[in-house]
Every structure is written in C-alpha cells, then in structure tokens.
Design an enzyme around this catalytic site. Structure first.
Site, PDB file in Angstrom:
ATOM      1  N   ASN A   5     -10.318   0.166   1.788  1.00  0.00           N
ATOM      2  CA  ASN A   5     -10.464   0.998   0.591  1.00  0.00           C
ATOM      3  C   ASN A   5     -10.778   0.194  -0.671  1.00  0.00           C
ATOM      4  O   ASN A   5     -10.509   0.643  -1.783  1.00  0.00           O
ATOM      5  CB  ASN A   5      -9.239   1.906   0.414  1.00  0.00           C
ATOM      6  CG  ASN A   5      -7.957   1.139   0.222  1.00  0.00           C
ATOM      7  OD1 ASN A   5      -7.941  -0.086   0.285  1.00  0.00           O
ATOM      8  ND2 ASN A   5      -6.870   1.848  -0.023  1.00  0.00           N
ATOM      9  N   HIS A  38      -6.865  -2.535  -4.470  1.00  0.00           N
ATOM     10  CA  HIS A  38      -5.442  -2.191  -4.592  1.00  0.00           C
ATOM     11  C   HIS A  38      -5.104  -2.076  -6.063  1.00  0.00           C
ATOM     12  O   HIS A  38      -5.650  -2.823  -6.879  1.00  0.00           O
ATOM     13  CB  HIS A  38      -4.576  -3.288  -3.953  1.00  0.00           C
ATOM     14  CG  HIS A  38      -3.121  -3.175  -4.323  1.00  0.00           C
ATOM     15  ND1 HIS A  38      -2.261  -2.331  -3.675  1.00  0.00           N
ATOM     16  CD2 HIS A  38      -2.388  -3.758  -5.314  1.00  0.00           C
ATOM     17  CE1 HIS A  38      -1.057  -2.413  -4.235  1.00  0.00           C
ATOM     18  NE2 HIS A  38      -1.113  -3.277  -5.226  1.00  0.00           N
TER      19      HIS A  38
HETATM   20  P1  CMP Z   1      -2.972   0.023  -0.986  1.00  0.00           P
HETATM   21  O1  CMP Z   1      -3.031   0.916  -2.172  1.00  0.00           O
HETATM   22  O2  CMP Z   1      -3.303  -1.413  -1.191  1.00  0.00           O
HETATM   23  O3  CMP Z   1      -1.504   0.117  -0.363  1.00  0.00           O
HETATM   24  C1  CMP Z   1      -1.246  -0.033   1.015  1.00  0.00           C
HETATM   25  C2  CMP Z   1      -2.482  -0.135   1.842  1.00  0.00           C
HETATM   26  O4  CMP Z   1      -2.316   0.133   3.215  1.00  0.00           O
HETATM   27  C3  CMP Z   1      -3.479   0.916   1.396  1.00  0.00           C
HETATM   28  O5  CMP Z   1      -3.979   0.596   0.111  1.00  0.00           O
HETATM   29  C4  CMP Z   1      -4.480   0.875   2.542  1.00  0.00           C
HETATM   30  O6  CMP Z   1      -5.396  -0.207   2.429  1.00  0.00           O
HETATM   31  C5  CMP Z   1      -3.566   0.573   3.754  1.00  0.00           C
HETATM   32  N1  CMP Z   1      -3.354   1.722   4.626  1.00  0.00           N
HETATM   33  C6  CMP Z   1      -3.772   1.810   5.887  1.00  0.00           C
HETATM   34  N2  CMP Z   1      -3.390   2.967   6.448  1.00  0.00           N
HETATM   35  C7  CMP Z   1      -2.711   3.646   5.513  1.00  0.00           C
HETATM   36  C8  CMP Z   1      -2.063   4.931   5.488  1.00  0.00           C
HETATM   37  N3  CMP Z   1      -2.029   5.727   6.561  1.00  0.00           N
HETATM   38  N4  CMP Z   1      -1.457   5.312   4.336  1.00  0.00           N
HETATM   39  C9  CMP Z   1      -1.467   4.484   3.246  1.00  0.00           C
HETATM   40  N5  CMP Z   1      -2.062   3.261   3.227  1.00  0.00           N
HETATM   41  C10 CMP Z   1      -2.686   2.844   4.341  1.00  0.00           C
END
Ligand code: CMP
Length: 150
Positions: A118, A121
C-alpha cells in the site's frame, strides 16, 4: 488559536513496493503539495528485527509474518513531517489502508496495489508519531517549522 498552535508532527514510510517502482520522488512531491514540510529523510532497508519492532503492535495479527517479509524486501524511505493537524491530514492524503478502497487521488490509490502493498505508512496518533519518529531519527536530525525556537 493561530495556525502555529496546531502545528503537529508525524512520521511516514514510503514502503518497499513504492520505492521499487520508482515512486519515491512523486510521493514526496505529493506530500509537499499537500502542505507537509519534510523535517528529516532517511533511506534504509529495515532488518527483520527492526521491522518486527516497528510493527510490534501487529505481532498477533495473521498478516504479521507477511508484513515483516514485505517491509524487509527492499529499501524504504522514512520521513519526519510537520504541518497543521499532521497526523489526520497525512491519513487523508494516504487514503484507506487497502489500496483498492483508497479514495481517488490519494497516495495509496495512485501508487498502492492492495492491502499489504500500500505504498506508504503513516502514524495513527500523535503519541505513536512521537514513538515512530524516535525509531528512525534523532532530535538533531529534525529541522522544520515546528522545531524553530521562538
Ligand atoms: P500500515 O498502515 O503500515 O500498518 C500495518 C500494515 O500491515 C498495513 O499498512 C499493511 O501494509 C499491512 N497489512 C497487510 N494486511 C493487512 C490487513 N488485513 N489489515 C491491515 N493491515 C494489513
């Protein structure tokens, strides 16, 4: 209350998927266009232990191992940012965690692929922003409006 009194700080990471795809410069420009000041910037490849520590809050989640593998898969770029209401405004600018659900024009909509890959962060609260900024930067690295003595 003047704008200065709402000056706030946050932390972002341009994740390995976006760095690998060559989007680092475009994402930094997007953040600056959205009103953020870059106070400090650092490109690094997280170690397994560092990624586990940074995301310790997610240790029990089913995606934790995949998340750590992803975050250590290549270089990332951490930035200390400031602006008014920086934590909330960064979350608006990033869009929803799941890139496929992120609003049009947000960083995750433009540069992310899915819920894990994504692109970026952002700290979820001012308290976590302070912890996450200290994880990547020393106070002496930080320069910006919120740090200029008055
Ligand atoms: P971030 O905001 O960095 O916080 C946790 C990270 O886990 C999130 O972005 C995603 O990159 C990753 N992630 C993968 N699967 C999930 C999920 N099901 N829910 C939330 N975060 C996820």
């Amino acid at each position: 209350m003047g704008d200065r009194s709402r000056m706030e700080e946050t932390l972002t990471i341009i994740k390995p998927d976006a760095v690998r795809a060559g989007h680092t410069g475009r994402i930094i420009a997007h953040l600056e266009d959205a009103g953020f000041t870059v106070q400090a910037i650092r490109r690094l490849r997280l170690t397994q232990a560092q990624a586990e520590a940074f995301y310790a809050v997610h240790r029990e989640r089913p995606f934790f191992a995949d998340l750590v593998a992803f975050m250590t898969s290549g270089p990332a770029v951490a930035l200390a940012l400031s602006r008014e209401n920086a934590v909330a405004r960064l979350r608006d600018t990033m869009g929803a965690t799941d890139s496929t659900r992120a609003a049009p024009g947000t960083i995750r909509n433009l540069y992310g692929t899915d819920i894990q890959n994504n692109a970026i962060h952002g700290s979820d609260s001012p308290g976590n922003a302070a912890i996450e900024r200290a994880f990547f930067f020393a106070g002496c690295d930080m320069v910006g409006p919120a740090r200029i003595p008055r």
